[in-house]
Design a protein around this motif. Structure first.
Motif, PDB file in Angstrom:
ATOM      1  N   UNK A  23    -107.894  20.057  24.629  1.00  0.00           N
ATOM      2  CA  UNK A  23    -107.697  18.662  24.234  1.00  0.00           C
ATOM      3  C   UNK A  23    -109.056  18.017  24.038  1.00  0.00           C
ATOM      4  N   UNK A  24    -109.062  16.848  23.442  1.00  0.00           N
ATOM      5  CA  UNK A  24    -110.325  16.140  23.248  1.00  0.00           C
ATOM      6  C   UNK A  24    -110.757  15.486  24.556  1.00  0.00           C
ATOM      7  N   UNK A  25    -112.018  15.078  24.606  1.00  0.00           N
ATOM      8  CA  UNK A  25    -112.506  14.363  25.789  1.00  0.00           C
ATOM      9  C   UNK A  25    -111.704  13.090  26.018  1.00  0.00           C
ATOM     10  N   UNK A  26    -111.410  12.372  24.942  1.00  0.00           N
ATOM     11  CA  UNK A  26    -110.636  11.131  25.072  1.00  0.00           C
ATOM     12  C   UNK A  26    -109.246  11.402  25.632  1.00  0.00           C
ATOM     13  N   UNK A  27    -108.616  12.503  25.201  1.00  0.00           N
ATOM     14  CA  UNK A  27    -107.290  12.842  25.713  1.00  0.00           C
ATOM     15  C   UNK A  27    -107.353  13.241  27.183  1.00  0.00           C
ATOM     16  N   UNK A  28    -108.392  13.982  27.561  1.00  0.00           N
ATOM     17  CA  UNK A  28    -108.552  14.366  28.965  1.00  0.00           C
ATOM     18  C   UNK A  28    -108.727  13.137  29.842  1.00  0.00           C
ATOM     19  N   UNK A  29    -109.524  12.185  29.379  1.00  0.00           N
ATOM     20  CA  UNK A  29    -109.720  10.953  30.142  1.00  0.00           C
ATOM     21  C   UNK A  29    -108.429  10.143  30.199  1.00  0.00           C
ATOM     22  N   UNK A  30    -107.669  10.144  29.108  1.00  0.00           N
ATOM     23  CA  UNK A  30    -106.398   9.430  29.108  1.00  0.00           C
ATOM     24  C   UNK A  30    -105.437  10.035  30.120  1.00  0.00           C
ATOM     25  N   UNK A  31    -105.412  11.374  30.210  1.00  0.00           N
ATOM     26  CA  UNK A  31    -104.538  12.042  31.169  1.00  0.00           C
ATOM     27  C   UNK A  31    -104.947  11.717  32.602  1.00  0.00           C
ATOM     28  N   UNK A  32    -106.258  11.708  32.861  1.00  0.00           N
ATOM     29  CA  UNK A  32    -106.735  11.315  34.183  1.00  0.00           C
ATOM     30  C   UNK A  32    -106.383   9.860  34.477  1.00  0.00           C
ATOM     31  N   UNK A  33    -106.441   9.039  33.440  1.00  0.00           N
ATOM     32  CA  UNK A  33    -106.092   7.635  33.601  1.00  0.00           C
ATOM     33  C   UNK A  33    -104.636   7.444  33.975  1.00  0.00           C
ATOM     34  N   UNK A  34    -103.761   8.307  33.478  1.00  0.00           N
ATOM     35  CA  UNK A  34    -102.345   8.252  33.858  1.00  0.00           C
ATOM     36  C   UNK A  34    -102.214   8.430  35.370  1.00  0.00           C
ATOM     37  N   UNK A  35    -102.887   9.449  35.889  1.00  0.00           N
ATOM     38  CA  UNK A  35    -102.828   9.693  37.329  1.00  0.00           C
ATOM     39  C   UNK A  35    -103.387   8.543  38.138  1.00  0.00           C
ATOM     40  N   UNK A  36    -104.525   8.001  37.696  1.00  0.00           N
ATOM     41  CA  UNK A  36    -105.153   6.895  38.422  1.00  0.00           C
ATOM     42  C   UNK A  36    -104.247   5.670  38.427  1.00  0.00           C
ATOM     43  N   UNK A  37    -103.660   5.363  37.286  1.00  0.00           N
ATOM     44  CA  UNK A  37    -102.791   4.192  37.184  1.00  0.00           C
ATOM     45  C   UNK A  37    -101.555   4.337  38.067  1.00  0.00           C
ATOM     46  N   UNK A  38    -100.960   5.538  38.063  1.00  0.00           N
ATOM     47  CA  UNK A  38     -99.789   5.758  38.896  1.00  0.00           C
ATOM     48  C   UNK A  38    -100.136   5.683  40.378  1.00  0.00           C
ATOM     49  N   UNK A  39    -101.299   6.197  40.756  1.00  0.00           N
ATOM     50  CA  UNK A  39    -101.714   6.147  42.155  1.00  0.00           C
ATOM     51  C   UNK A  39    -101.933   4.706  42.607  1.00  0.00           C
ATOM     52  N   UNK A  40    -102.608   3.922  41.784  1.00  0.00           N
ATOM     53  CA  UNK A  40    -102.845   2.527  42.134  1.00  0.00           C
ATOM     54  C   UNK A  40    -101.526   1.764  42.218  1.00  0.00           C
ATOM     55  N   UNK A  41    -100.604   2.059  41.303  1.00  0.00           N
ATOM     56  CA  UNK A  41     -99.300   1.420  41.347  1.00  0.00           C
ATOM     57  C   UNK A  41     -98.528   1.781  42.604  1.00  0.00           C
ATOM     58  N   UNK A  42     -98.607   3.048  43.007  1.00  0.00           N
ATOM     59  CA  UNK A  42     -97.928   3.479  44.230  1.00  0.00           C
ATOM     60  C   UNK A  42     -98.514   2.786  45.459  1.00  0.00           C
ATOM     61  N   UNK A  43     -99.826   2.624  45.464  1.00  0.00           N
ATOM     62  CA  UNK A  43    -100.466   1.916  46.577  1.00  0.00           C
ATOM     63  C   UNK A  43     -99.955   0.487  46.660  1.00  0.00           C
ATOM     64  N   UNK A  44     -99.794  -0.152  45.509  1.00  0.00           N
ATOM     65  CA  UNK A  44     -99.267  -1.518  45.489  1.00  0.00           C
ATOM     66  C   UNK A  44     -97.831  -1.571  46.019  1.00  0.00           C
ATOM     67  N   UNK A  45     -97.096  -0.463  45.887  1.00  0.00           N
ATOM     68  CA  UNK A  45     -95.724  -0.396  46.387  1.00  0.00           C
ATOM     69  C   UNK A  45     -95.671  -0.085  47.886  1.00  0.00           C
ATOM     70  N   UNK A  46     -96.811   0.178  48.485  1.00  0.00           N
ATOM     71  CA  UNK A  46     -96.841   0.467  49.913  1.00  0.00           C
ATOM     72  C   UNK A  46     -96.945   1.932  50.272  1.00  0.00           C
ATOM     73  N   UNK A  47     -97.084   2.809  49.276  1.00  0.00           N
ATOM     74  CA  UNK A  47     -97.277   4.231  49.579  1.00  0.00           C
ATOM     75  C   UNK A  47     -98.705   4.455  50.049  1.00  0.00           C
ATOM     76  N   UNK A  48     -98.852   5.238  51.108  1.00  0.00           N
ATOM     77  CA  UNK A  48    -100.201   5.529  51.608  1.00  0.00           C
ATOM     78  C   UNK A  48    -100.487   7.022  51.672  1.00  0.00           C
ATOM     79  N   UNK A  49     -99.542   7.834  51.223  1.00  0.00           N
ATOM     80  CA  UNK A  49     -99.776   9.280  51.185  1.00  0.00           C
ATOM     81  C   UNK A  49     -99.091   9.839  49.946  1.00  0.00           C
TER      82      UNK A  49
END
Length: 234
Positions: free
Chosen positions: A145-171
């Motif tokens: 994949x391109x560098x931009x696509x790789x960063x976008x995929x990593x961004x998906x994970x980061x966004x979901x993790x931050x969203x889960x933290x906002x929901x009260x998940x800590x693990x």
């Protein structure tokens, strides 16, 4: 790297090399011989350090399984065709896969993410739709994949993790689903450690000795054709 990912990384602080005495003292004060739980105690100490307390509350847990197809499957590295990725995602979304059983066993919520399945899963309930592209390119012939696509995929994970933290998940736990995934994973390990592909490549779906040898040779060739730069992980 894009600004969004850099902002997330800036929030991640390194842990102390040696756990604080109060964390170790609390672990040794539990009703068990000191150190008897092996690496579980190491993980517990790390979790305490991340949470900033020697006695954390029981965490709210979730497991994210990221699904995507891998173009390298066209080289015959798996015992199964790529269509199995779609079938497995549907099974996971309905609660019938092994990861669902394990998640229920530990009291964790299971979340299935389509980050790159080469199929339209828009009508499948229970799937988080975050597709970056429909499957990667064949890493044996060039960049997956391109560098931009790789960063976008990593961004998906980061966004979901931050969203889960906002929901009260800590693990959070993570996993992946996709035919050809062990070839891509082995290639990444070989490139980033670095290590000889033979040391970090195994049978995946249970392929024969001959196909395993071909898989290892293919990864070795992929590392050469992609001109790996160990100083730039992305």
């Amino acid at each position: 790297m894009n600004d969004e990912l850099l902002a997330v990384m800036d929030q991640i602080a390194p842990l102390p090399v040696t756990p604080p005495c109060e964390v170790l003292a609390h672990l040794d004060d539990l009703t068990k011989p000191p150190g008897s739980l092996g690496r579980i105690e190491e993980f517990a100490a790390r979790y305490c350090l991340i949470r900033g307390t020697a006695s954390p509350d029981m965490p709210k847990k979730a497991i994210f399984t990221f699904a995507a197809d891998h173009g390298v499957t066209e080289e015959g590295v798996s015992a199964y065709p790529k269509e199995v990725t779609r079938q497995m995602v549907i099974n996971m979304a309905s609660g019938g896969a092994a990861i669902n059983v394990l998640a229920r066993h530990i009291g964790a919520e299971s979340r299935i993410v389509d980050v790159g399945v080469d199929a339209d899963l828009g009508a499948v309930a229970g799937v988080l739709h975050r597709k970056v592209r429909r499957g990667t390119a064949n890493l044996a012939k060039g960049p997956a994949m391109s560098t931009a696509e790789a960063e976008a995929a990593m961004g998906v994970g980061a966004t979901l993790a931050l969203g889960a933290a906002d929901e009260g998940f800590s693990l959070l736990g993570t996993g992946d689903m996709g035919i050809g995934n062990t070839t891509a994973s082995s290639a990444l390990f070989a490139a980033l450690l670095p290590a000889d592909p033979e040391r970090v490549t195994d049978r995946g779906t249970g392929i024969s000795d001959d196909r395993l040898r071909s898989k290892i040779d293919l990864i070795r060739a992929a590392l050469a054709v992609n001109h790996i730069n160990g100083a730039d992980p992305i």
